[in-house]
Write an enzyme that holds these catalytic residues in place. Structure first.
Site, mmCIF file in Angstrom:
data_model
loop_
_atom_site.group_PDB
_atom_site.id
_atom_site.type_symbol
_atom_site.label_atom_id
_atom_site.label_comp_id
_atom_site.label_asym_id
_atom_site.label_seq_id
_atom_site.Cartn_x
_atom_site.Cartn_y
_atom_site.Cartn_z
ATOM 1 N N ARG A 36 3.248 -10.002 6.455
ATOM 2 C CA ARG A 36 4.623 -9.741 7.051
ATOM 3 C C ARG A 36 4.548 -8.891 8.262
ATOM 4 O O ARG A 36 5.718 -8.782 8.697
ATOM 5 C CB ARG A 36 5.335 -8.957 5.905
ATOM 6 C CG ARG A 36 5.499 -9.838 4.602
ATOM 7 C CD ARG A 36 6.281 -9.131 3.573
ATOM 8 N NE ARG A 36 5.958 -9.735 2.284
ATOM 9 C CZ ARG A 36 6.442 -9.106 0.930
ATOM 10 N NH1 ARG A 36 7.157 -8.287 1.068
ATOM 11 N NH2 ARG A 36 6.124 -9.777 -0.080
ATOM 12 N N PRO A 65 0.766 -1.202 0.127
ATOM 13 C CA PRO A 65 -0.075 0.141 0.123
ATOM 14 C C PRO A 65 0.874 1.297 0.013
ATOM 15 O O PRO A 65 1.675 1.364 1.207
ATOM 16 C CB PRO A 65 -0.684 -0.019 1.602
ATOM 17 C CG PRO A 65 -0.386 -1.565 1.967
ATOM 18 C CD PRO A 65 0.721 -1.963 1.156
ATOM 19 N N GLU A 66 0.786 1.965 -0.989
ATOM 20 C CA GLU A 66 1.289 3.314 -0.972
ATOM 21 C C GLU A 66 0.111 4.195 -0.498
ATOM 22 O O GLU A 66 -1.108 3.904 -0.513
ATOM 23 C CB GLU A 66 1.840 3.620 -2.365
ATOM 24 C CG GLU A 66 3.143 2.974 -2.857
ATOM 25 C CD GLU A 66 4.338 3.786 -2.728
ATOM 26 O OE1 GLU A 66 4.330 4.751 -2.408
ATOM 27 O OE2 GLU A 66 5.198 3.189 -2.916
ATOM 28 N N HIS A 72 -3.613 -14.957 8.115
ATOM 29 C CA HIS A 72 -2.784 -13.818 8.384
ATOM 30 C C HIS A 72 -3.721 -12.563 8.826
ATOM 31 O O HIS A 72 -3.704 -11.309 8.644
ATOM 32 C CB HIS A 72 -1.929 -13.210 7.365
ATOM 33 C CG HIS A 72 -0.825 -14.008 6.878
ATOM 34 N ND1 HIS A 72 -0.088 -14.563 7.874
ATOM 35 C CD2 HIS A 72 -0.790 -15.057 5.984
ATOM 36 C CE1 HIS A 72 0.925 -15.431 7.395
ATOM 37 N NE2 HIS A 72 0.461 -15.684 6.083
#
Length: 271
Positions: free
Chosen positions: A110, A2-3, A91
């Site tokens: 992550r 995500p930017e 996750h």
DNA sequence: AGTGCGGCCTGTCCGC
DNA sequence: TGCGGACAGGCCGCAC
């Protein structure tokens, strides 16, 4: 990953489901994100109403009366809206359920993201206090950047990626905006003229606005599958295009490493 | 103060 | 085909 445009699109996607709803339940399956999720988060937030869903830099805020839940997606995080009929997957670390039964679910393989609490005012929170201006605000100007860059020895790329200078320019957009502005990413920040900063500021605003438009389209049905990585790929001019030809001049795009980050640029177009 | 780098973490890709 | 290792990246926190 995500930017800023994807974070803004996420914010817009979740806002209508959460606004003015009361938080009913918070389920934390994994406390260990970039920072531990505060143990007392449920205690602080349950039975409080979401007064606003806003964004600062790449942080999403759920603003309550007594404080703010801060969410950062790191580089692999995503948010979706579901119900308790959708079983959490591997996750899916956090669920925030509100009074209409909807669940805001954070997935982050992550674990580079975070979920934190900030007392009022959130702008005084340690992670927020020193942030530079929003790139799409009118306060982000060429004059501002030029002034900040005075005597700076670091490269222009690490300069614009520094969140104390300006927020929301990640590794991908750093390469993209420097290409659009015709600036060599290795150039020292302090060695760039005001007129070139004008080009750069325009390029940053243009690129981010375009990407928000794209994100809006791609993530329209956000409660469904949510954003796949790489959906910006069609529009990228240099990032990830090592060896391919420059869209402007036909030269081959080069890649090198800067501050342990991949940079892509055109040696002919960027000086 | 400015700069650069380590570290967190796992999915994906490449070569053997 | 399976496996191991390199790589990717946001960004704080520390060392120089």
């Amino acid at each position: 990953m995500p930017e800023l445009p994807e974070v803004e699109t996420s914010r817009r996607g979740i806002e209508p489901h959460l606004l003015n709803k009361k938080i009913k339940c918070i389920t934390i399956r994994q406390h260990k994100l970039r920072w531990p999720i505060p143990k007392n988060l449920p205690q602080l937030a349950i039975n409080k109403t979401v007064r606003a869903v806003s964004r600062r830099a790449k942080y999403i805020y759920l603003e309550l009366d007594n404080g703010t839940i801060i969410i950062h997606l790191g580089m692999s995080g995503s948010l979706r809206i579901c119900t308790d009929k959708t079983l959490p997957e591997k996750h899916d670390h956090v669920d925030i359920q509100v009074s209409n039964g909807k669940i805001l679910r954070l997935r982050d393989p992550r674990k580079f993201g975070c979920v934190l609490w900030a007392d009022n005012p959130v702008s005084e929170h340690k992670l927020i206090k020193l942030l530079g201006p929003e790139p799409l605000d009118d306060s982000f100007t060429a004059n501002y950047l030029h002034d900040k860059a005075k005597k700076r020895q670091c490269s222009i790329k690490s300069f614009i990626m520094n969140s104390h200078i300006v927020v929301g320019v990640g590794n991908i957009y750093a390469s993209e905006t420097l290409f659009r502005a015709g600036i060599n990413p290795k150039r020292k920040a302090g060695n760039i003229s005001l007129s070139r900063f004008e080009k750069l500021v325009s390029a940053i605003k243009l690129t981010l606005n375009l990407a928000i438009k794209e994100g809006g389209t791609t993530l329209r049905d956000f409660t469904g599958i949510s954003g796949q990585p790489g959906y910006f790929a069609q529009k990228l001019l240099v990032y990830g295009r090592k060896g391919e030809t420059c869209t402007q001049c036909g030269e081959h795009i080069k890649q090198f490493t800067q501050q342990a980050r991949s940079t892509f640029y055109c040696t002919a177009c960027q000086r």
